[in-house]
Design a protein around this motif. Structure first.
Motif, PDB file in Angstrom:
ATOM      1  N   ARG A 268     -29.412  -9.215 -31.390  1.00 35.84           N
ATOM      2  CA  ARG A 268     -30.519  -9.835 -32.121  1.00 35.84           C
ATOM      3  C   ARG A 268     -30.640  -9.303 -33.539  1.00 35.84           C
ATOM      4  O   ARG A 268     -31.342  -9.890 -34.368  1.00 35.84           O
ATOM      5  N   VAL A 269     -29.970  -8.195 -33.848  1.00 35.64           N
ATOM      6  CA  VAL A 269     -29.985  -7.691 -35.220  1.00 35.64           C
ATOM      7  C   VAL A 269     -29.340  -8.696 -36.178  1.00 35.64           C
ATOM      8  O   VAL A 269     -29.598  -8.675 -37.387  1.00 35.64           O
ATOM      9  N   LEU A 270     -28.517  -9.604 -35.630  1.00 29.26           N
ATOM     10  CA  LEU A 270     -27.849 -10.590 -36.478  1.00 29.26           C
ATOM     11  C   LEU A 270     -28.784 -11.723 -36.888  1.00 29.26           C
ATOM     12  O   LEU A 270     -28.462 -12.478 -37.822  1.00 29.26           O
ATOM     13  N   GLU A 271     -29.910 -11.865 -36.227  1.00 29.05           N
ATOM     14  CA  GLU A 271     -30.802 -12.973 -36.531  1.00 29.05           C
ATOM     15  C   GLU A 271     -31.340 -12.853 -37.952  1.00 29.05           C
ATOM     16  O   GLU A 271     -32.023 -11.896 -38.300  1.00 29.05           O
ATOM     17  N   GLY A 272     -31.001 -13.804 -38.785  1.00 31.46           N
ATOM     18  CA  GLY A 272     -31.465 -13.818 -40.168  1.00 31.46           C
ATOM     19  C   GLY A 272     -30.802 -12.807 -41.072  1.00 31.46           C
ATOM     20  O   GLY A 272     -31.239 -12.613 -42.214  1.00 31.46           O
ATOM     21  N   LEU A 273     -29.725 -12.152 -40.611  1.00 29.96           N
ATOM     22  CA  LEU A 273     -29.107 -11.095 -41.415  1.00 29.96           C
ATOM     23  C   LEU A 273     -28.492 -11.649 -42.700  1.00 29.96           C
ATOM     24  O   LEU A 273     -28.602 -11.029 -43.762  1.00 29.96           O
ATOM     25  N   GLY A 274     -27.838 -12.803 -42.614  1.00 24.95           N
ATOM     26  CA  GLY A 274     -27.232 -13.384 -43.814  1.00 24.95           C
ATOM     27  C   GLY A 274     -28.240 -13.634 -44.921  1.00 24.95           C
ATOM     28  O   GLY A 274     -28.053 -13.176 -46.065  1.00 24.95           O
ATOM     29  N   PRO A 275     -29.346 -14.329 -44.627  1.00 28.59           N
ATOM     30  CA  PRO A 275     -30.360 -14.524 -45.669  1.00 28.59           C
ATOM     31  C   PRO A 275     -30.933 -13.207 -46.201  1.00 28.59           C
ATOM     32  O   PRO A 275     -31.196 -13.084 -47.398  1.00 28.59           O
ATOM     33  N   ARG A 276     -31.132 -12.213 -45.305  1.00 25.18           N
ATOM     34  CA  ARG A 276     -31.692 -10.935 -45.788  1.00 25.18           C
ATOM     35  C   ARG A 276     -30.741 -10.250 -46.745  1.00 25.18           C
ATOM     36  O   ARG A 276     -31.167  -9.606 -47.698  1.00 25.18           O
ATOM     37  N   TRP A 277     -29.427 -10.358 -46.483  1.00 27.47           N
ATOM     38  CA  TRP A 277     -28.443  -9.736 -47.359  1.00 27.47           C
ATOM     39  C   TRP A 277     -27.978 -10.664 -48.477  1.00 27.47           C
ATOM     40  O   TRP A 277     -27.168 -10.271 -49.303  1.00 27.47           O
ATOM     41  N   SER A 278     -28.474 -11.899 -48.449  1.00 29.74           N
ATOM     42  CA  SER A 278     -28.099 -12.895 -49.469  1.00 29.74           C
ATOM     43  C   SER A 278     -26.600 -13.139 -49.494  1.00 29.74           C
ATOM     44  O   SER A 278     -25.966 -13.192 -50.556  1.00 29.74           O
ATOM     45  N   VAL A 279     -26.017 -13.275 -48.287  1.00 29.29           N
ATOM     46  CA  VAL A 279     -24.585 -13.585 -48.189  1.00 29.29           C
ATOM     47  C   VAL A 279     -24.411 -14.805 -47.282  1.00 29.29           C
ATOM     48  O   VAL A 279     -25.199 -15.009 -46.358  1.00 29.29           O
ATOM     49  N   PRO A 280     -23.388 -15.621 -47.536  1.00 31.35           N
ATOM     50  CA  PRO A 280     -23.128 -16.753 -46.642  1.00 31.35           C
ATOM     51  C   PRO A 280     -22.672 -16.275 -45.276  1.00 31.35           C
ATOM     52  O   PRO A 280     -22.080 -15.194 -45.137  1.00 31.35           O
ATOM     53  N   VAL A 281     -22.944 -17.096 -44.263  1.00 35.01           N
ATOM     54  CA  VAL A 281     -22.625 -16.753 -42.876  1.00 35.01           C
ATOM     55  C   VAL A 281     -21.676 -17.798 -42.321  1.00 35.01           C
ATOM     56  O   VAL A 281     -21.897 -19.002 -42.467  1.00 35.01           O
ATOM     57  N   LEU A 282     -20.610 -17.321 -41.678  1.00 33.98           N
ATOM     58  CA  LEU A 282     -19.674 -18.185 -40.965  1.00 33.98           C
ATOM     59  C   LEU A 282     -19.785 -17.838 -39.490  1.00 33.98           C
ATOM     60  O   LEU A 282     -19.418 -16.739 -39.066  1.00 33.98           O
ATOM     61  N   ALA A 283     -20.326 -18.753 -38.684  1.00 37.86           N
ATOM     62  CA  ALA A 283     -20.469 -18.551 -37.243  1.00 37.86           C
ATOM     63  C   ALA A 283     -19.365 -19.311 -36.533  1.00 37.86           C
ATOM     64  O   ALA A 283     -19.186 -20.512 -36.767  1.00 37.86           O
ATOM     65  N   LEU A 284     -18.624 -18.630 -35.660  1.00 38.89           N
ATOM     66  CA  LEU A 284     -17.456 -19.217 -35.009  1.00 38.89           C
ATOM     67  C   LEU A 284     -17.568 -19.080 -33.496  1.00 38.89           C
ATOM     68  O   LEU A 284     -17.961 -18.028 -32.988  1.00 38.89           O
TER      69      LEU A 284
END
Length: 360
Positions: A162-178
């Motif tokens: 659950r630490v991954l939830e919203g991590l991309g927006p918090r770090w301001s980086v794009p997220v690639l989910a595979l």
């Protein structure tokens, strides 16, 4: 950032050659271009569909670090080996790691000396040394591999997901989910939980025409063994047998070994070192057969498995597809056989009842 072609980029040619393809497979280029363009993306690619290339190539092109969150040590090791073979500066923080080794890797991240870092979600706990170091590093892309695990594991088996939830927006980086396994409901959950913003979506068919699926009801345990032995004995290449319990894998391995098969069981009760050794022996051709629980799955990239047999139904259709999909990754014909008897469903129902208790 423009995407160079295999003809003008030797490393890109090496990357594509590693996967045995003259060019991109369906869906790969769209995901790569999304990553290079700073877009969030969700990729549903079938097992054997070349998910790794969609982040290995951006790791080559992007100026910063590509951070890959992966669920299993064996899977990370396989990905790390691929990255090194492709000439990428890559490292992994997985399993027991000394403080010195961790600090060395994180220091390389801060100095911009790595293209790719593989890690487990547990390492990204807020305030921990890894998360703190990465927040001050130049992370260009966050990749969540086997992203369906966030939905299936994140609330009970491995809540650290659950630490991954919203991590991309918090770090301001794009997220690639595979992932290779996600129902429409799980896809919607991933987009919401990961905070994907107007993501590029590549959702390819689960269909793999080189796989032949069969489901057979057996009238007795004796007939179950007879069908299993016949399937493994007649396999034209390496085979993989899934059992539902650790004891089951051990018993089947002993029975196959008594009949002259080069076989080993594999389950989560073994030490990481022993599991790694078994996997290496299987990948290297020293074993004809592995009898395994579901612990043997996402970390396996053996191209020439010709038979995958489940001696009993797994917990879900998604699990079955993931495990049966270990066969035929080279594109050649492979058979998947599921054996069942009505008695098999009692423990499945019991597990469901434990996981989802009724109202009080």
């Amino acid at each position: 950032m423009p995407l160079r072609t295999p003809a003008t980029d030797p490393l890109l040619r090496t990357l594509l050659d590693r996967f045995g393809h003259p060019g991109f497979r369906p869906g790969q280029e769209a995901l790569v271009r999304a990553a290079l363009g700073g877009r969030d993306a969700l990729g549903l690619l079938p097992t054997g569909g070349g998910k790794s290339l969609t982040y290995l190539l951006p790791a080559h092109h992007l100026p910063g670090l590509v951070l890959v969150v992966s669920p299993l040590i064996a899977l990370m090791q396989d990905q790390l080996d691929r990255a090194h073979r492709c000439g990428l500066r890559a490292a992994a923080l997985a399993g027991p790691t000394s403080t010195g080794e961790r600090d060395r890797v994180l220091g390389a991240c801060r100095r911009g000396e790595l293209d790719l870092l593989l890690t487990a979600p547990e390492r990204l706990a807020p305030g921990g040394p890894t998360a703190t170091a990465l927040e001050t590093s130049s992370v260009s892309l966050l990749v969540v591999d086997e992203a369906h695990c966030l939905a299936s594991w994140g609330y009970d088996f491995r809540p650290a997901y659950r630490v991954l939830e919203g991590l991309g927006p918090r770090w301001s980086v794009p997220v690639l989910a595979l992932t290779a396994t996600a129902t429409p409901r799980v896809r919607r959950f991933l987009i919401r939980a990961l905070g994907l913003r107007d993501p590029v979506r590549v959702e390819l068919s689960f269909r793999r025409p080189n796989l032949h699926f069969r489901v057979e009801r057996v009238p007795s345990e004796a007939e179950r063994w007879r069908r299993l032995w016949s399937e493994v004995r007649d396999s034209p290449g390496p085979a993989l047998v899934y059992a539902s319990t650790r004891r089951g894998t051990e018993g089947l391995a002993a029975a196959f070994r008594a009949r002259g098969r080069r076989v080993s069981p594999f389950h989560a009760g073994m030490s990481p070192e022993r599991r790694a050794g078994i996997q290496a022996s299987y990948l290297g051709g020293e074993l004809d057969l592995v009898t395994a629980t579901c612990a043997f799955g996402m970390g396996v990239d053996k191209a020439d498995i010709r038979r995958v047999v489940h001696v009993a139904p797994p917990d879900s259709l998604e699990a079955y597809y993931q495990e049966a999909g270990r066969g035929g990754r080279d594109g050649e014909p492979s058979a998947a056989l599921l054996l069942w008897h009505p008695i098999d469903f009692a423990p499945l129902r019991a597990r469901i009842d434990r996981s989802f208790p009724g109202p009080l």
